[in-house]
Design a protein around this motif. Sequence first.
Motif, PDB file in Angstrom:
ATOM      1  N   ASP A 196       2.675 -23.095  -2.605  1.00 60.93           N
ATOM      2  CA  ASP A 196       2.238 -22.746  -3.959  1.00 60.93           C
ATOM      3  C   ASP A 196       2.270 -23.962  -4.879  1.00 60.93           C
ATOM      4  O   ASP A 196       1.348 -24.184  -5.675  1.00 60.93           O
ATOM      5  CB  ASP A 196       3.145 -21.652  -4.548  1.00 60.93           C
ATOM      6  CG  ASP A 196       2.788 -20.275  -4.037  1.00 60.93           C
ATOM      7  OD1 ASP A 196       1.722 -20.123  -3.416  1.00 60.93           O
ATOM      8  OD2 ASP A 196       3.587 -19.340  -4.260  1.00 60.93           O
ATOM      9  N   HIS A 197       3.344 -24.751  -4.760  1.00 56.61           N
ATOM     10  CA  HIS A 197       3.496 -25.925  -5.622  1.00 56.61           C
ATOM     11  C   HIS A 197       2.398 -26.943  -5.348  1.00 56.61           C
ATOM     12  O   HIS A 197       1.775 -27.474  -6.287  1.00 56.61           O
ATOM     13  CB  HIS A 197       4.877 -26.547  -5.387  1.00 56.61           C
ATOM     14  CG  HIS A 197       5.158 -27.747  -6.229  1.00 56.61           C
ATOM     15  ND1 HIS A 197       5.085 -27.741  -7.611  1.00 56.61           N
ATOM     16  CD2 HIS A 197       5.508 -29.028  -5.878  1.00 56.61           C
ATOM     17  CE1 HIS A 197       5.375 -28.944  -8.075  1.00 56.61           C
ATOM     18  NE2 HIS A 197       5.628 -29.738  -7.049  1.00 56.61           N
TER      19      HIS A 197
ATOM     20  N   SER B 296       0.446 -16.770  -1.537  1.00 51.16           N
ATOM     21  CA  SER B 296       0.522 -15.750  -2.585  1.00 51.16           C
ATOM     22  C   SER B 296      -0.527 -15.931  -3.672  1.00 51.16           C
ATOM     23  O   SER B 296      -0.779 -15.011  -4.448  1.00 51.16           O
ATOM     24  CB  SER B 296       1.920 -15.747  -3.209  1.00 51.16           C
ATOM     25  OG  SER B 296       2.250 -17.034  -3.711  1.00 51.16           O
ATOM     26  N   HIS B 297      -1.136 -17.116  -3.754  1.00 52.58           N
ATOM     27  CA  HIS B 297      -2.184 -17.363  -4.746  1.00 52.58           C
ATOM     28  C   HIS B 297      -3.423 -17.896  -4.015  1.00 52.58           C
ATOM     29  O   HIS B 297      -3.632 -19.113  -3.935  1.00 52.58           O
ATOM     30  CB  HIS B 297      -1.707 -18.355  -5.813  1.00 52.58           C
ATOM     31  CG  HIS B 297      -0.532 -17.856  -6.600  1.00 52.58           C
ATOM     32  ND1 HIS B 297       0.772 -18.149  -6.247  1.00 52.58           N
ATOM     33  CD2 HIS B 297      -0.455 -17.061  -7.693  1.00 52.58           C
ATOM     34  CE1 HIS B 297       1.591 -17.570  -7.104  1.00 52.58           C
ATOM     35  NE2 HIS B 297       0.877 -16.896  -7.988  1.00 52.58           N
TER      36      HIS B 297
ATOM     37  N   CYS C  55      -3.158 -25.828   2.923  1.00 57.67           N
ATOM     38  CA  CYS C  55      -2.698 -24.454   3.111  1.00 57.67           C
ATOM     39  C   CYS C  55      -2.455 -24.160   4.586  1.00 57.67           C
ATOM     40  O   CYS C  55      -1.384 -23.655   4.966  1.00 57.67           O
ATOM     41  CB  CYS C  55      -3.737 -23.494   2.531  1.00 57.67           C
ATOM     42  SG  CYS C  55      -3.395 -21.756   2.860  1.00 57.67           S
TER      43      CYS C  55
END
Length: 248
Positions: free
Chosen positions: A78-79, A122-123, A111
């Motif tokens: 995510d980061h 999650s995003h 990813c």
Amino acid sequence: MLPPIDMSYIADQLVESGDEILRAFDESETPIEPNPRVILIGLERLFDLIRAAEQDTLEESARALRDATGSEPAVLLDHGIALLIQLAELARRLNLPPQARALERLTLPFCCWLLRRGGELSHPEPVINATAELANSLREPDQLVELFGLMREIIDGIGLERALESETTNPARPWRVLLLNRAIVATRSHQPALMEEAFADVVEHLPEDAPDFFREGIGQMEARNYPAQVREVMQRYFDRWCTGQRLH
């Protein structure tokens, strides 16, 4: 070209785009925040940590990554995506659309690298957008087969059922876009087995979209002169979803 799932490649591409962004930033007469150097330093440190944690197996790599960073692969994923998108937005503000697109495309190999080491997505929106852009640029069936595999990894990275549940309040519905694009990629790959897999997900999870999808698909069969084995699969789904009792 389909980007390799390789951290050295990702890091090299970051340097290439970053150099152009820094040049434009330093030459800009308009103050722009944040300073791209801060984002680039953050990404470079993250990539260095990830590469340094690489071990002989994926399980060992995931364990070493947790030990080195104190964070789960999902948090690092995510980061990293957030920083890449932030830098891409900054590139657009500096009138550097090629660099912005290049950074957005990097979200896909980044990813997949971390998904293979225990991450969860999650995003998904930036990664799904990257797959869509790549799908539009690829022509060779072999490359489309490889892209299909990466799309499968993205779906597995969050779980399809959980992903679709989260879309009930999301008007953009990124996972709907991914499932439909994956079905298009499967068709263009000329692989009936991939078509069957992708079409099954469309009819199960997007039944409201299925008739229009297969109606448009059957129209493309003649226009693009698809092979007989591809036409047979599309015709079968068209007959089931667009004729007889399903035609309203």
